[in-house]
Design an enzyme around this catalytic site. Structure first.
Site, PDB file in Angstrom:
ATOM      1  N   GLU A 171       1.258  -1.276   0.244  1.00  0.00           N
ATOM      2  CA  GLU A 171      -0.085  -0.117   0.129  1.00  0.00           C
ATOM      3  C   GLU A 171       0.797   1.251  -0.071  1.00  0.00           C
ATOM      4  O   GLU A 171       0.760   1.704  -0.374  1.00  0.00           O
ATOM      5  CB  GLU A 171      -0.861   0.422   1.074  1.00  0.00           C
ATOM      6  N   GLU A 253     -15.909 -11.076   3.426  1.00  0.00           N
ATOM      7  CA  GLU A 253     -14.828 -10.497   2.082  1.00  0.00           C
ATOM      8  C   GLU A 253     -14.267 -12.223   1.729  1.00  0.00           C
ATOM      9  O   GLU A 253     -14.068 -12.683   0.258  1.00  0.00           O
ATOM     10  CB  GLU A 253     -13.734 -10.082   3.213  1.00  0.00           C
ATOM     11  N   GLU A 258     -13.943 -12.754  -5.899  1.00  0.00           N
ATOM     12  CA  GLU A 258     -12.808 -12.228  -6.322  1.00  0.00           C
ATOM     13  C   GLU A 258     -11.332 -12.686  -5.390  1.00  0.00           C
ATOM     14  O   GLU A 258     -10.199 -12.643  -5.748  1.00  0.00           O
ATOM     15  CB  GLU A 258     -12.393 -10.944  -6.891  1.00  0.00           C
ATOM     16  N   CYS A 395     -10.375  -2.030  14.494  1.00  0.00           N
ATOM     17  CA  CYS A 395     -10.538  -3.628  14.444  1.00  0.00           C
ATOM     18  C   CYS A 395     -10.691  -3.761  15.680  1.00  0.00           C
ATOM     19  O   CYS A 395     -11.968  -4.286  16.053  1.00  0.00           O
ATOM     20  CB  CYS A 395      -9.925  -4.178  13.837  1.00  0.00           C
TER      21      CYS A 395
END
Lengths: 450, 209
Positions: A171, A253, A258, A395
């Site tokens: 990232e 998720e 994908e 989280c």
């Protein structure tokens, strides 16, 4: 875009229990809870981002007083437990809002012979798991957790922190590339699946602003069935990969189409912190007296940067450090970027990276993302990098984390993720080592196309 | 909030402390009618603080017994209201108790669950429906009553005892847990000298949620 209504809506509200207090609607960032006050509420699965905050706030429980006798109450309780796919011997009260449980499915799959059972654990679990066994807030139990997972039958216990380091590396690199070569800015983090789903539903025209990196869980999932398979000399088809997560949206998720490479799911199943606690109790494991054990190497190793992923601003802080070092080839003078940390709301900061004045923002709580995204849509947002976390304090306050009974305890729940020591902050060196290690062995799929 | 604080000191015995120096006579928790949303956060908070001695921690995962609070949210039509002990000055429950398990100390009506025989006399005597008789749990397990067995399967029956609001006398100083937990600020601690108009008499039966 995938909607969840065709399969499992994940978040449920029991109409036989719900009193229509609508506190769940008050915390829902996307107005997915529908119904009149005083009437049972329903979840609009097409709008729900599965953050689980409604499950956390719900205080309407199944009371024994509501039934005609203790025997009738016990029978009704077992019916509810069956409806919810919860372990039959669970002792805790049942609330109106709940999420789909995978524990029974996972426990059954663990019995299947001829497979390598691998588990990964998110950084936020080790901070909260002990609460389920009566320990004070913030008691850190990574060693006991690793030991418990081995006793539950896992052959390898890996750490999602490893994936967090990979995410930071990728990232940070992507951010620098977008800033220097020109790319959709601001760039948004893509670690939080509730945030990604929110963007898909509410701002589909801004999806190219999201980082193309997979979340740490999916990174580790991809690694387990490629590099991990090579390490253990097993076929990816014979690996059963489970993730322990603080999040109710992570199962969604990992089920996304994908998130599959070469015909294999990156992660097969996700359990929440609460489910792991159920499992440990169900198996009669004396968690508090377990000896500390290490995570398995090398996919259990990580730097200090990975550790702080579980808190608001953690991804941002780690990515800035990496980006700074990549761009300037120098260490960031002050390693701890406290200005981007914090709880609910939007926080902004500017960092001088070489000649570039990097403008960053951290959003905690999806309800705060609207105004920022409206500005991005209008072309009025000059930030370079924005971290968005769906839950109020990141989280650590996820929907799958231990549910607290007292309101004041919820506000007292402060982040207890230990500050990594300075010598473990050398995350870039660690990340580069990992990159060399990984690229030399096999091709990894760390990116997702939206 | 009225600003009235629970000034009761932490008790030193089951029946409450004898050295309460600043107790307010006949304090009790009262709900503003019509404002309750029925979330039962008060019930949960009540259970949480009273269960700490039995090993109940901050997390729901530490609970292994049925939730037995000392405040009860009831519903009548579209209206919810939390009901709990008014700590009556001339407590009829204490008069009705045949074993003197209910006593009034410094304006707080307390039930000694060890002494209680579960006869429900106090339940019948209470004009507010604030008392329930429920099984007694210790350290996560139900206490059984020797000599009493279930008629059908001969299993031991639980020992039962009366339970009602004690103004969180066994917990730390401050507001009762239900008052603190109420998200709508419906509950408040009132003293015996009424600082609000008396509630209209209710003619309806409140079914329990």
């Amino acid at each position: 875009m995938r909607t969840s209504d065709s399969t499992d809506p994940v978040i449920h509200i029991d109409p036989t229990l719900c009193t229509g207090c609508r506190r769940c609607a008050g915390v829902c960032p996307v107005d997915a809870i529908e119904g009149l006050p005083g009437e049972p509420q329903t979840v609009n699965a097409d709008r729900c981002v599965i953050c689980g905050q409604c499950v956390q706030i719900c205080s309407v429980y199944a009371s024994d007083w509501a039934d005609s006798s203790p025997q009738a109450a016990a029978i009704r309780r077992q019916e509810r437990i069956r409806e919810r796919d919860m372990p039959a011997d669970i002792g805790e009260p049942l609330f109106a809002a709940y999420y789909s449980y995978n524990l029974i499915k996972v426990a059954d799959m663990m019995k299947k012979p001829g497979q390598l059972r691998i588990v990964q654990c998110a950084p936020a679990i080790r901070v909260s798991l002990a609460e389920e066994f009566g320990m004070p807030f913030g008691t850190l139990t990574p060693g006991k957790m690793a030991a418990a997972l081995r006793r539950l039958g896992f052959d390898r216990v890996y750490d999602t922190n490893f994936g967090a380091d990979v995410t930071i590396m990728e990232e940070g690199t992507e951010l620098i590339r977008r800033v220097t070569e020109g790319g959709p800015l601001p760039m948004f983090t893509s670690c939080c699946p509730a945030w990604v789903r929110f963007a898909e539903i509410e701002y589909p025209d801004l999806l190219d602003h999201l980082s193309s990196c997979k979340s740490p869980m999916q990174m580790v999932g991809a690694l387990i069935k490629t590099y991990g398979a090579q390490l253990d000399e097993v076929e990816p088809a014979n690996i059963y990969s489970v993730a322990i997560m603080p999040c109710t949206c992570k199962q969604f998720e990992c089920d996304r189409p994908e998130m599959e490479s070469d015909g294999y799911r990156d992660v097969d199943e996700v359990l929440t912190t609460r489910e792991l606690a159920y499992w440990i109790k169900q198996r009669g494991i004396d968690f508090m007296n377990l000896p500390d054990e290490e995570f398995d190497a090398p996919l259990g190793q990580y730097s200090g940067a990975g550790t702080i992923f579980g808190v608001t601003g953690g991804v941002m802080e780690a990515a800035i450090r990496t980006g700074y070092e990549l761009l300037t080839n120098e260490k960031l003078p002050k390693l701890q970027l406290d200005f981007v940390r914090g709880e609910e709301g939007i926080r902004v900061a500017e960092v001088q990276v070489g000649e570039l004045q990097l403008k960053v923002a951290v959003v905690a709580g999806l309800q705060h993302a609207y105004q920022l995204l409206d500005r991005v849509q209008a072309g009025e947002c000059d930030y370079h990098f924005i971290e968005v976390m769906g839950c109020p304090a990141g989280c650590i306050s996820g929907g799958g984390q231990p549910k607290l009974m007292l309101e004041k305890q919820k506000s007292m729940l402060i982040v207890h993720v230990n500050r990594p020591s300075m010598d473990t902050m050398l995350h870039l060196r660690c990340a580069n080592r990992m990159r060399t290690l990984l690229s030399s062995s096999c091709t990894m799929n760390f990116w997702v196309s939206r | 909030m009225s600003g009235v604080r629970n000034t009761l000191n932490r008790s030193t015995s089951r029946m409450g402390s004898a050295n309460r120096t600043s107790a307010v006579a006949s304090s009790f928790v009262v709900a503003d009618g019509g404002q309750c949303i029925g979330c039962k956060a008060c019930e949960l908070a009540c259970f949480a603080v009273h269960g700490q001695a039995s090993g109940i921690g901050a997390s729901i995962g530490t609970v292994s017994v049925p939730v037995v609070p000392k405040v009860y949210v009831v519903r009548a039509g579209d209206t919810y209201v939390p009901v709990q002990c008014r700590h009556c000055e001339n407590a009829p429950c204490a008069h009705a108790c045949p074993v003197q398990a209910i006593r009034q100390e410094d304006g707080v009506v307390m039930i000694d669950e060890e002494r209680c025989i579960g006869c429900t006399s106090c339940v019948l005597a209470c004009p507010f429906g604030a008392i329930e008789v429920s099984p007694v749990y210790r350290a996560g397990h139900v206490i059984t009553q020797s000599g009493l067995t279930h008629r059908a399967n001969r299993t031991a029956l639980p020992r039962t005892a009366a339970s009602k609001c004690d103004l969180c006398a066994e917990t730390e100083n401050g507001q009762p847990a239900c008052v603190e937990a109420c998200p709508n600020h419906v509950l408040r601690l009132a003293n015996g000298i009424s600082d609000s108009p008396p509630e209209p008499r209710r003619e309806v039966f409140f079914p329990r949620l």
